[in-house]
Design a protein around this motif. Sequence first.
Motif, short mmCIF file in Angstrom:
data_model
loop_
_atom_site.label_atom_id
_atom_site.label_comp_id
_atom_site.label_asym_id
_atom_site.label_seq_id
_atom_site.Cartn_x
_atom_site.Cartn_y
_atom_site.Cartn_z
N VAL A 65 -26.26 67.82 76.21
CA VAL A 65 -26.68 66.45 76.50
C VAL A 65 -25.48 65.70 77.08
O VAL A 65 -24.32 66.05 76.81
N ASP A 66 -25.76 64.66 77.87
CA ASP A 66 -24.67 63.99 78.57
C ASP A 66 -24.87 62.48 78.69
O ASP A 66 -24.39 61.86 79.63
N ALA A 67 -25.59 61.90 77.75
CA ALA A 67 -25.82 60.45 77.79
C ALA A 67 -24.57 59.70 77.33
O ALA A 67 -23.61 60.29 76.82
N ALA A 68 -24.59 58.37 77.50
CA ALA A 68 -23.40 57.56 77.20
C ALA A 68 -23.24 57.23 75.73
O ALA A 68 -22.14 56.92 75.28
N THR A 69 -24.34 57.27 74.96
CA THR A 69 -24.27 56.90 73.55
C THR A 69 -24.88 57.98 72.67
O THR A 69 -25.64 58.83 73.15
N ARG A 70 -24.55 57.92 71.40
CA ARG A 70 -25.12 58.89 70.45
C ARG A 70 -26.64 58.77 70.40
O ARG A 70 -27.35 59.78 70.42
N ALA A 71 -27.14 57.53 70.34
CA ALA A 71 -28.59 57.32 70.26
C ALA A 71 -29.29 57.92 71.47
O ALA A 71 -30.33 58.59 71.35
N ALA A 72 -28.71 57.71 72.66
CA ALA A 72 -29.32 58.25 73.88
C ALA A 72 -29.24 59.77 73.91
O ALA A 72 -30.16 60.45 74.39
N ASN A 73 -28.16 60.33 73.39
CA ASN A 73 -28.03 61.79 73.34
C ASN A 73 -29.06 62.40 72.39
O ASN A 73 -29.63 63.46 72.67
#
Length: 238
Positions: A65-73
Amino acid sequence: MSREARAAEQDRAAGSRLTRAVDLGEGRYARASIALRLYRSTRRIRAYLRWSQDGETQERYVGEVDAATRAANLTQAWEMAHAAGYVTTETVPSDSWASSPASRAVMSANKGRDTKPEKLLRSALHRHGLRYRVGVRPIPDLRRTADVVFTKARVAVFVDGCYWHGCPEHHRPAKKGATFWREKIAGNRARDAETNEALRNAGWLVLRVWEHEDPDKAAQNVARAVRRRQRTSGVNQS
């Protein structure tokens, strides 16, 4: 982070508690979680699906995963797990009191405090310059907790959910387990009436706000009532 907070975080990322299900067969499901691991050598984050089966922890690699935040990941990882067929949405038993997985999840997640309508009302009251206590018993010896309490003005505010308290505008009786839920809601309404009477007999003003009401308008009504009580009793603060 507490166990309850971690579970809530997973529920939000997955969409609901019921969408975190690993199908074990024969109508059995395990509640899964996503674990994120940062590999420092590559700076990549990998997601793993974890669940318990027959007393042992199982784990399955989901992907990077490569999102900006933990929640988004976490959200990204749950989407990948569903796309790969690693998890499913738990099937509601035929005799369940909920008519659908969505309604069952909503009812199961029902909160007794700090609901969204309560927070909106409290914010609106704060904008009116009012100060109050939250989630306390107006009368210590009476086992009734009000959502917002103005102790000196002796005003108790309850924010009632439309389903659980039988809102005349929005309450819709359950189709399954109708008798049980009819009696449950009737009991809640009777308890509300008893609470109102007990507090009024003790000199309190009881105000009830439905969750569907506009929080700003409700706050205006509460503010007027509190200030009227303050003027009458000579109290300068709530």
